[in-house]
Design a protein around this motif. Structure first.
Motif, PDB file in Angstrom:
ATOM      1  N   GLU A  38      44.999  32.821  43.922  1.00 38.36           N
ATOM      2  CA  GLU A  38      45.415  34.221  44.029  1.00 38.36           C
ATOM      3  C   GLU A  38      44.584  34.927  45.090  1.00 38.36           C
ATOM      4  OE1 GLU A  38      45.181  38.256  41.367  1.00 38.36           O
ATOM      5  OE2 GLU A  38      46.068  36.472  40.438  1.00 38.36           O
ATOM      6  N   GLY A  39      45.248  35.397  46.154  1.00 43.53           N
ATOM      7  CA  GLY A  39      44.620  36.247  47.144  1.00 43.53           C
ATOM      8  C   GLY A  39      43.727  35.507  48.107  1.00 43.53           C
ATOM      9  N   ALA A  40      43.319  36.242  49.139  1.00 40.81           N
ATOM     10  CA  ALA A  40      42.402  35.746  50.164  1.00 40.81           C
ATOM     11  C   ALA A  40      41.588  36.930  50.671  1.00 40.81           C
ATOM     12  CB  ALA A  40      43.153  35.077  51.304  1.00 40.81           C
ATOM     13  N   GLU A  41      40.350  36.692  50.953  1.00 43.47           N
ATOM     14  CA  GLU A  41      39.453  37.715  51.444  1.00 43.47           C
ATOM     15  C   GLU A  41      38.940  37.311  52.823  1.00 43.47           C
ATOM     16  OE1 GLU A  41      38.950  40.516  49.954  1.00 43.47           O
ATOM     17  OE2 GLU A  41      39.923  40.062  48.049  1.00 43.47           O
ATOM     18  N   SER A  42      38.631  38.343  53.640  1.00 38.96           N
ATOM     19  CA  SER A  42      38.087  38.099  54.969  1.00 38.96           C
ATOM     20  C   SER A  42      36.769  38.841  55.102  1.00 38.96           C
ATOM     21  CB  SER A  42      39.065  38.581  56.053  1.00 38.96           C
ATOM     22  OG  SER A  42      40.281  37.872  55.991  1.00 38.96           O
ATOM     23  N   VAL A  43      35.849  38.229  55.828  1.00 38.00           N
ATOM     24  CA  VAL A  43      34.552  38.835  56.068  1.00 38.00           C
ATOM     25  C   VAL A  43      34.125  38.444  57.469  1.00 38.00           C
ATOM     26  CG1 VAL A  43      33.309  36.877  55.076  1.00 38.00           C
ATOM     27  CG2 VAL A  43      32.196  39.111  55.186  1.00 38.00           C
ATOM     28  N   LEU A  44      33.396  39.326  58.118  1.00 38.61           N
ATOM     29  CA  LEU A  44      32.927  39.077  59.473  1.00 38.61           C
ATOM     30  C   LEU A  44      31.621  38.288  59.425  1.00 38.61           C
ATOM     31  CD1 LEU A  44      33.765  39.807  62.386  1.00 38.61           C
ATOM     32  CD2 LEU A  44      32.177  41.718  62.252  1.00 38.61           C
ATOM     33  N   GLU A  45      31.535  37.319  60.276  1.00 47.32           N
ATOM     34  CA  GLU A  45      30.329  36.498  60.329  1.00 47.32           C
ATOM     35  C   GLU A  45      29.102  37.380  60.601  1.00 47.32           C
ATOM     36  OE1 GLU A  45      28.563  32.654  62.822  1.00 47.32           O
ATOM     37  OE2 GLU A  45      30.392  33.695  63.483  1.00 47.32           O
ATOM     38  N   GLY A  46      28.076  37.189  59.762  1.00 46.50           N
ATOM     39  CA  GLY A  46      26.862  37.970  59.904  1.00 46.50           C
ATOM     40  C   GLY A  46      26.847  39.246  59.097  1.00 46.50           C
ATOM     41  N   GLU A  47      27.951  39.587  58.415  1.00 42.43           N
ATOM     42  CA  GLU A  47      28.000  40.786  57.587  1.00 42.43           C
ATOM     43  C   GLU A  47      28.077  40.414  56.119  1.00 42.43           C
ATOM     44  OE1 GLU A  47      30.901  43.679  58.568  1.00 42.43           O
ATOM     45  OE2 GLU A  47      29.960  44.218  60.481  1.00 42.43           O
ATOM     46  N   VAL A  48      27.887  41.421  55.282  1.00 45.45           N
ATOM     47  CA  VAL A  48      27.928  41.216  53.839  1.00 45.45           C
ATOM     48  C   VAL A  48      29.379  41.106  53.382  1.00 45.45           C
ATOM     49  CG1 VAL A  48      27.366  42.238  51.598  1.00 45.45           C
ATOM     50  CG2 VAL A  48      25.753  42.413  53.508  1.00 45.45           C
ATOM     51  N   GLY A  49      29.602  40.165  52.466  1.00 45.61           N
ATOM     52  CA  GLY A  49      30.921  40.025  51.857  1.00 45.61           C
ATOM     53  C   GLY A  49      30.783  39.558  50.434  1.00 45.61           C
ATOM     54  N   TRP A  50      31.860  39.637  49.679  1.00 44.79           N
ATOM     55  CA  TRP A  50      31.821  39.193  48.289  1.00 44.79           C
ATOM     56  C   TRP A  50      33.214  38.776  47.860  1.00 44.79           C
ATOM     57  CZ3 TRP A  50      30.813  44.216  49.782  1.00 44.79           C
ATOM     58  CH2 TRP A  50      31.813  45.158  49.504  1.00 44.79           C
ATOM     59  N   LEU A  51      33.217  37.939  46.799  1.00 40.95           N
ATOM     60  CA  LEU A  51      34.446  37.474  46.172  1.00 40.95           C
ATOM     61  C   LEU A  51      34.418  37.861  44.712  1.00 40.95           C
ATOM     62  CD1 LEU A  51      34.899  33.876  47.639  1.00 40.95           C
ATOM     63  CD2 LEU A  51      36.137  35.943  48.288  1.00 40.95           C
ATOM     64  N   SER A  52      35.502  38.462  44.234  1.00 40.11           N
ATOM     65  CA  SER A  52      35.644  38.777  42.818  1.00 40.11           C
ATOM     66  C   SER A  52      36.468  37.688  42.162  1.00 40.11           C
ATOM     67  CB  SER A  52      36.328  40.133  42.624  1.00 40.11           C
ATOM     68  OG  SER A  52      35.546  41.173  43.179  1.00 40.11           O
ATOM     69  N   CYS A  53      36.037  37.257  40.983  1.00 39.77           N
ATOM     70  CA  CYS A  53      36.782  36.209  40.281  1.00 39.77           C
ATOM     71  C   CYS A  53      38.154  36.736  39.896  1.00 39.77           C
ATOM     72  CB  CYS A  53      36.009  35.772  39.040  1.00 39.77           C
ATOM     73  SG  CYS A  53      36.844  34.455  38.113  1.00 39.77           S
ATOM     74  N   PRO A  54      39.251  36.127  40.383  1.00 41.97           N
ATOM     75  CA  PRO A  54      40.594  36.659  40.087  1.00 41.97           C
ATOM     76  C   PRO A  54      40.977  36.548  38.623  1.00 41.97           C
ATOM     77  CG  PRO A  54      40.724  34.572  41.268  1.00 41.97           C
ATOM     78  CD  PRO A  54      39.283  34.946  41.255  1.00 41.97           C
ATOM     79  N   LEU A  55      40.215  35.775  37.821  1.00 42.09           N
ATOM     80  CA  LEU A  55      40.547  35.734  36.390  1.00 42.09           C
ATOM     81  C   LEU A  55      40.394  37.095  35.740  1.00 42.09           C
ATOM     82  CD1 LEU A  55      38.841  32.370  35.371  1.00 42.09           C
ATOM     83  CD2 LEU A  55      41.293  32.837  35.450  1.00 42.09           C
ATOM     84  N   PHE A  56      39.454  37.903  36.241  1.00 44.58           N
ATOM     85  CA  PHE A  56      39.218  39.215  35.651  1.00 44.58           C
ATOM     86  C   PHE A  56      40.162  40.285  36.219  1.00 44.58           C
ATOM     87  CE2 PHE A  56      35.179  36.956  35.330  1.00 44.58           C
ATOM     88  CZ  PHE A  56      35.002  37.003  33.957  1.00 44.58           C
ATOM     89  N   SER A  57      41.098  39.885  37.086  1.00 45.94           N
ATOM     90  CA  SER A  57      42.114  40.833  37.549  1.00 45.94           C
ATOM     91  C   SER A  57      43.194  41.042  36.505  1.00 45.94           C
ATOM     92  CB  SER A  57      42.742  40.334  38.855  1.00 45.94           C
ATOM     93  OG  SER A  57      43.383  39.083  38.658  1.00 45.94           O
ATOM     94  N   HIS A  58      43.115  40.307  35.398  1.00 41.13           N
ATOM     95  CA  HIS A  58      44.036  40.471  34.265  1.00 41.13           C
ATOM     96  C   HIS A  58      43.218  40.919  33.061  1.00 41.13           C
ATOM     97  CE1 HIS A  58      46.989  38.272  36.689  1.00 41.13           C
ATOM     98  NE2 HIS A  58      46.017  37.400  36.940  1.00 41.13           N
ATOM     99  N   PRO A  59      42.913  42.210  32.950  1.00 37.00           N
ATOM    100  CA  PRO A  59      42.007  42.682  31.876  1.00 37.00           C
ATOM    101  C   PRO A  59      42.519  42.389  30.487  1.00 37.00           C
ATOM    102  CG  PRO A  59      42.429  44.408  33.513  1.00 37.00           C
ATOM    103  CD  PRO A  59      43.368  43.301  33.804  1.00 37.00           C
ATOM    104  N   SER A  60      43.837  42.312  30.333  1.00 37.84           N
ATOM    105  CA  SER A  60      44.363  42.037  29.001  1.00 37.84           C
ATOM    106  C   SER A  60      44.061  40.605  28.558  1.00 37.84           C
ATOM    107  CB  SER A  60      45.874  42.290  28.971  1.00 37.84           C
ATOM    108  OG  SER A  60      46.533  41.440  29.912  1.00 37.84           O
TER     109      SER A  60
END
Length: 609
Positions: A38-60
């Motif tokens: 689920e999903g894709a994230e982009s980050v610039l080399e040398g900058e801060v980035g993060w990934l959120s676990c997509p399992l928690f995108s379904h709070p129910s």
């Protein structure tokens, strides 16, 4: 002895079974439910980035607090680009797991690939994949000289015109939790259309940076565009940064009415429809901007029912689209398609309805059956029109000279009242017996006696003792038309005819008060024409004498010649002549043209032949 053997066998049996019993007693690892990617994230080399676990995108299903209290633990795995097996992530000062996120401080090129977040305990396991793209820092990400590079798509922000609002840099709170101190934010404003950018402070006081936020005191249309925020914070010995971009657009003021309205069908509008065919009914609604509750709805009802509630709903379908966006105000169109439209549909109620959070409006569509055009009457009328046009075309092609003469006699202006000329026609011809007999016995007689024109002939009207050149130029200047009788002997070098021709051409070219008419008495090749005639032939009218065919006054020769001569109102004998010109049935009762002259016409025509 027997007891010893029995004890030994018992120990062997117990010893052989114990390893199996110990293996079966160990807890087995549960099967993991794979929820896909689920999903894709982009980050610039040398900058801060993060990934959120997509399992928690379904709070129910999963909530971080509840899963942690239930004994579920979150693990991260990495499958680098081009590899088939995932590897456990070794957490470090650069790769940090904080609650449901995996932080890259900063991101490196080899971080690209798939990241698997896994929730498991001794009895359950779930996993899900998210993809990370680490973009290289190059010039392709930079729009202009001072525009900072950014790998994340812009966030849309709408601001009310003539109102104030504060812009906050996205994810600033997350960076604050990871920083050792308060982060600093630098703002940039970019106008890609005009290829310029500017770092805060901007050129006027309508913007003001308050801490890490950018305050708009008064939003104007020209302030729309991209706004970049560059966040910098300290973590240990590292200085970390990341960049975000906001796309700011202006919308209409909050003080304007926000209720939707129906634009089409208009009030008292009657729509013509044709039964048995496909009918499209258009419903168009205006939805004012609403930032708090932006939803809207537009639909058709038939007899108070939605389309899916109709018993014959297969004949009905509707499609919606946005046709206009104006500072937040949206014009949406819904088209109802009825195929085929039946006669009983004329008695049904077709209502166009629009609705948003603030209000609701509906309007009934008034329909009437389109009248069928009478095909028989229309075909007959078209046929009669075509026949009439064809008849008029044939009549014009055959009798255009007669029609032109009639028009001139009714509406033409007599040039005697508009100039001071003395003669209507000056006849120029070669001085030999053949052309002279034609001019004196035919042209002069008909023009003067029958048609009433005043004719000037040099040999007849000049006074003895005068200068030929001066008198010739004077006669030509006092005439309205110069009639040139062409023959092989005309306009030879040094002749009086050439002088007359040049004087006429000069008068026609310079003042426009004289027109030259060519009468071809005998057929002659163009090569024998003098240079002056060849150059001016395009602008000159040529009338051909055809011998016996041109004898009668109703012949084409005299009609064509009359068109080129000045207009004469019908007076006395001229009126009778006009009647003879337009009456082809009376041709046999007219006398021969040359018989009205003072010489024998047969002798003249025989000599010319």
């Amino acid at each position: 002895m027997m007891s010893f053997i029995f004890i030994l066998l018992f120990l062997l049996l117990v010893g052989g079974a114990s390893p199996e019993d110990d293996q079966s007693s160990e807890p087995t690892e549960p099967m993991c439910d794979d929820w896909g990617e689920e999903g894709a994230e982009s980050v610039l080399e040398g900058e801060v980035g993060w990934l959120s676990c997509p399992l928690f995108s379904h709070p129910s299903v999963y909530n971080y607090s509840s899963t942690h209290s239930a004994g579920l633990h979150l693990f991260w795995y990495h499958r680098p680009r081009g590899h088939e097996l995932e590897e456990p992530i070794a957490l470090s000062s650069r790769l940090i797991k904080h609650k449901d996120r995996l932080w890259f401080q900063p991101a490196e090129r080899n971080d690209s690939g798939e990241f698997i977040c896994m929730l498991r305990n001794v009895s359950s396991c779930s996993r899900m994949t998210v993809r990370l793209h680490v973009l290289p820092r190059d010039n392709e990400l930079r729009g202009s000289a001072c525009e900072p590079p950014v790998a994340v798509a812009p966030e849309d922000v709408q601001l009310y015109l003539q109102r104030g609002r504060t812009l906050d840099c996205p994810h600033l709170g997350d960076a604050t939790k990871m920083a050792d101190g308060p982060p600093s934010v630098t703002w940039y404003r970019v106008n890609r259309a005009q290829s310029w950018c500017q770092q805060y402070p901007f050129w006027n006081s309508d913007w003001q940076q308050e801490g890490s936020s950018l305050r708009f005191h008064n939003m104007l249309v020209q302030y729309q565009g991209l706004y970049f925020c560059r966040v910098q914070y300290q973590r240990g010995d590292l200085v970390l940064v990341y960049t975000r971009v906001l796309n700011v657009t202006a919308v209409h003021s909050i003080s304007l009415p926000k209720e939707p309205s129906v634009l089409r069908p208009a009030v008292d509008e009657v729509i013509s429809v044709r039964t048995g065919s496909e009918v499209r009914l258009v419903c168009r609604g205006l939805f004012p901007v609403m930032l708090e509750h932006p939803w809207l709805d537009i639909w058709w009802t038939v007899d108070g029912k939605t389309l899916d509630q109709l018993p014959d709903h297969q004949r009905f379908s509707q499609t919606s689209r946005e046709v206009l966006y104006n500072f937040g105000d949206r014009t949406v169109e819904n088209v109802l398609l009825v195929q085929p439209f039946s006669s009983r549909d004329l008695d049904r109620d077709f209502n166009c309805s629009v609705r948003n959070q603030r209000g609701f409006e509906t309007r009934r569509t008034q329909l009437e059956e389109e009248g069928t055009p009478p095909s028989v009457e229309l075909g007959c009328g078209l046929g009669v029109t075509l026949v009439l046009m064809l008849v008029l075309f044939v009549v014009y092609q055959v009798f255009w000279l007669e029609l032109l003469l009639v028009y001139r006699s009714w509406f033409g202006s007599d040039e005697r009242h508009t100039d001071d000329k003395e003669y209507d026609v000056y006849i120029s011809y070669a001085r030999n017996s053949e052309e002279e007999n034609f001019v004196l016995s035919t042209l002069r007689t008909v023009l003067e006696d029958e048609l009433g024109f005043s004719v000037c002939i040099f040999d007849r009207d000049s006074l003895p003792g005068g200068t030929i050149t001066d008198e010739t130029l004077g006669f030509v200047a006092r005439s309205r038309r110069l009639l040139v009788v062409l023959s092989r002997g005309y306009a030879s070098r040094g002749s009086q005819a050439l002088l007359e021709l040049k004087a006429g051409l000069d008068g026609m070219a310079l003042g426009g008060h004289l027109r030259v008419i060519l009468v071809q008495y005998r057929p002659l090749p163009r090569q024998v024409w003098v240079r002056e005639l060849r150059r001016a032939r395009v602008a000159l009218a040529l009338v051909r004498w055809r011998g016996d065919e041109s004898r009668e006054l109703t012949s084409r020769f005299w009609k064509r010649l009359r068109v080129e001569l000045p207009v004469r109102r019908a007076e006395g004998g001229a009126n009778k002549t006009l009647l003879r010109l337009l009456s082809q049935n009376s041709t046999s009762s007219q006398t021969g043209l040359i018989s009205t002259t003072r010489k024998d016409p047969d002798q003249v025509l025989n000599r010319t032949a």
